[in-house]
Design a protein around this motif. Structure first.
Motif, PDB file in Angstrom:
ATOM      1  N   LEU A  30       0.887  -1.201   0.028  1.00 35.86           N
ATOM      2  CA  LEU A  30       0.068   0.080  -0.124  1.00 35.86           C
ATOM      3  C   LEU A  30       0.776   1.075  -0.112  1.00 35.86           C
ATOM      4  N   ALA A  31       1.952   1.401   0.989  1.00 37.46           N
ATOM      5  CA  ALA A  31       2.826   2.434   0.743  1.00 37.46           C
ATOM      6  C   ALA A  31       3.513   2.466  -0.322  1.00 37.46           C
ATOM      7  N   GLU A  32       4.061   1.575  -1.270  1.00 37.52           N
ATOM      8  CA  GLU A  32       4.706   1.570  -2.459  1.00 37.52           C
ATOM      9  C   GLU A  32       3.656   2.122  -3.541  1.00 37.52           C
ATOM     10  N   ARG A  33       2.376   1.769  -3.497  1.00 38.56           N
ATOM     11  CA  ARG A  33       1.678   2.175  -4.593  1.00 38.56           C
ATOM     12  C   ARG A  33       1.284   3.933  -4.196  1.00 38.56           C
ATOM     13  N   GLU A  34       1.153   4.128  -2.995  1.00 40.75           N
ATOM     14  CA  GLU A  34       0.934   5.692  -2.619  1.00 40.75           C
ATOM     15  C   GLU A  34       2.201   6.406  -3.161  1.00 40.75           C
ATOM     16  N   GLU A  35       3.281   5.916  -2.905  1.00 36.76           N
ATOM     17  CA  GLU A  35       4.649   6.481  -3.340  1.00 36.76           C
ATOM     18  C   GLU A  35       4.620   6.697  -4.723  1.00 36.76           C
ATOM     19  N   ALA A  36       4.108   5.480  -5.386  1.00 42.49           N
ATOM     20  CA  ALA A  36       4.140   5.924  -6.764  1.00 42.49           C
ATOM     21  C   ALA A  36       3.124   7.006  -7.463  1.00 42.49           C
ATOM     22  N   ILE A  37       2.160   6.887  -6.645  1.00 47.17           N
ATOM     23  CA  ILE A  37       0.821   8.245  -7.058  1.00 47.17           C
ATOM     24  C   ILE A  37       1.649   9.179  -6.647  1.00 47.17           C
ATOM     25  N   LEU A  38       2.337   9.691  -5.519  1.00 46.97           N
ATOM     26  CA  LEU A  38       2.738  10.859  -5.161  1.00 46.97           C
ATOM     27  C   LEU A  38       3.900  11.266  -6.290  1.00 46.97           C
ATOM     28  N   ARG A  39       4.821  10.277  -6.875  1.00 46.79           N
ATOM     29  CA  ARG A  39       5.889  10.650  -7.867  1.00 46.79           C
ATOM     30  C   ARG A  39       5.069  10.899  -9.154  1.00 46.79           C
ATOM     31  N   CYS A  40       3.798  10.300  -9.225  1.00 49.97           N
ATOM     32  CA  CYS A  40       2.942  10.860 -10.497  1.00 49.97           C
ATOM     33  C   CYS A  40       2.585  12.225 -10.369  1.00 49.97           C
ATOM     34  N   ILE A  41       2.126  12.777  -9.049  1.00 52.49           N
ATOM     35  CA  ILE A  41       1.621  14.154  -9.042  1.00 52.49           C
ATOM     36  C   ILE A  41       2.730  15.090  -9.148  1.00 52.49           C
ATOM     37  N   ARG A  42       4.044  14.771  -8.532  1.00 53.93           N
ATOM     38  CA  ARG A  42       5.078  15.573  -9.067  1.00 53.93           C
ATOM     39  C   ARG A  42       5.489  15.608 -10.420  1.00 53.93           C
ATOM     40  N   GLY A  43       5.308  14.509 -11.262  1.00 54.47           N
ATOM     41  CA  GLY A  43       5.737  14.267 -12.514  1.00 54.47           C
ATOM     42  C   GLY A  43       4.587  15.360 -13.304  1.00 54.47           C
ATOM     43  N   ALA A  44       3.505  15.231 -12.723  1.00 53.21           N
ATOM     44  CA  ALA A  44       2.296  15.995 -13.630  1.00 53.21           C
ATOM     45  C   ALA A  44       2.901  17.453 -13.406  1.00 53.21           C
ATOM     46  N   ALA A  45       3.202  17.926 -12.406  1.00 50.96           N
ATOM     47  CA  ALA A  45       3.751  19.222 -12.140  1.00 50.96           C
ATOM     48  C   ALA A  45       4.687  19.745 -13.068  1.00 50.96           C
ATOM     49  N   GLU A  46       5.661  18.700 -13.449  1.00 52.37           N
ATOM     50  CA  GLU A  46       6.901  19.198 -14.318  1.00 52.37           C
ATOM     51  C   GLU A  46       6.309  18.954 -15.799  1.00 52.37           C
TER      52      GLU A  46
END
Length: 283
Positions: A85-101
């Protein structure tokens, strides 16, 4: 109101694929490749060039990128360890940061379910898990200036399936960066109408996933071929002056052999064009 298409991951985000979408009449695209958890968990020096190339291919084809889709908890919390669960959440957080870039207008997110098409024996726990998780995502979105679109899910056994449930969650999260992705097929699968979502959520609805279905399942068929009330859909978008993309999530193309891709995409886009014409006629 631009005609949009969720990208078919079988095509790998190639330049030729996006050029085909533009050829048949699409004006925008929902990038689906960003839903791949395993890619986001690679080192940044690997995943960012991968996504940058896909986004470049879409833009070079003349398509506006209206949204991307974050990784999902497709197995639910029942089938995942705390580490998973924590790993999946981290992937989503990285996606959010990627969406900003990558300057993506909206990033679509799913809530955490108990288990796919299974009765949830502990909805209070599911709600608490989601409240913590979605607040964490909203915190990251606010930090990076990213807009999130929380999607309603299908099936009477699902979570966040009604406009009332969506409204309660949004009120609890209370974030200026949290909006709604209304998935029409998901709504139709549980007997809900488009107007019901707009009447409660109104201007919070910024993203659409447009497709039809049948009662109790998530079929992703073309509009007018399932149980959906499309006149209600048209009237609701007119009444609330929806101005986002009209984004198709019909999977008819993915079920046909590759040699029929052009004909299938032409048909899918043609149905969207008819819907848009009806919406704009008296809107």
């Amino acid at each position: 109101m631009l005609l949009s298409r969720n990208s078919d991951m079988r095509c790998g985000g190639t330049a030729a694929y996006f050029q085909l979408l533009r050829k048949v009449g699409y004006e925008a695209v929902d990038i689906n490749e960003t839903a791949q958890t395993k890619v986001w968990l690679k080192p940044e020096k690997e995943y960012m060039p991968y996504f940058q190339q896909i986004f470049k291919n879409a833009r070079d084809a003349g398509l506006m990128i209206g949204q991307c889709h974050a990784p999902m908890f497709d197995r639910g919390w029942f089938g995942l360890s705390q580490e998973a669960l924590a790993e999946r959440e981290e992937a989503i957080l990285r996606c959010i940061r990627g969406a900003a870039e990558l300057e993506i207008p909206y990033t679509v997110i799913h809530p955490i379910i108990y288990a796919w098409q299974t009765d949830d024996p502990d909805r209070a726990k599911t709600f608490a898990l989601n409240l913590r998780h979605l607040r964490r995502l909203a915190e990251e979105a606010e930090k990076y200036g990213v807009n999130l679109a929380l999607e309603n899910l299908p099936g009477k056994r699902g979570f966040l399936i009604t406009p009332e449930q969506m409204q309660e969650m949004l009120q609890q999260i209370s974030s200026s960066r949290m909006f709604v992705c209304l998935d029409t097929g998901h709504a139709f699968s549980v007997g809900e109408k488009t107007s019901g979502f707009f009447s409660l959520l109104g201007e919070k609805i910024k993203v659409l996933h447009v497709h039809d279905t049948f009662s109790g399942i998530d079929a992703h068929v073309l509009p007018y071929t399932g149980v959906g009330d499309w006149q209600d859909f048209i009237s609701a978008l007119q009444a609330y002056s929806y101005s986002g993309t009209l984004n198709s999530e019909s999977s008819v193309v993915s079920k046909l052999p590759p040699q029929l891709q052009l004909q299938a995409e032409t048909l899918t886009c043609g149905v969207l064009k008819e819907l848009r014409s009806c919406i704009l006629e008296f809107g």
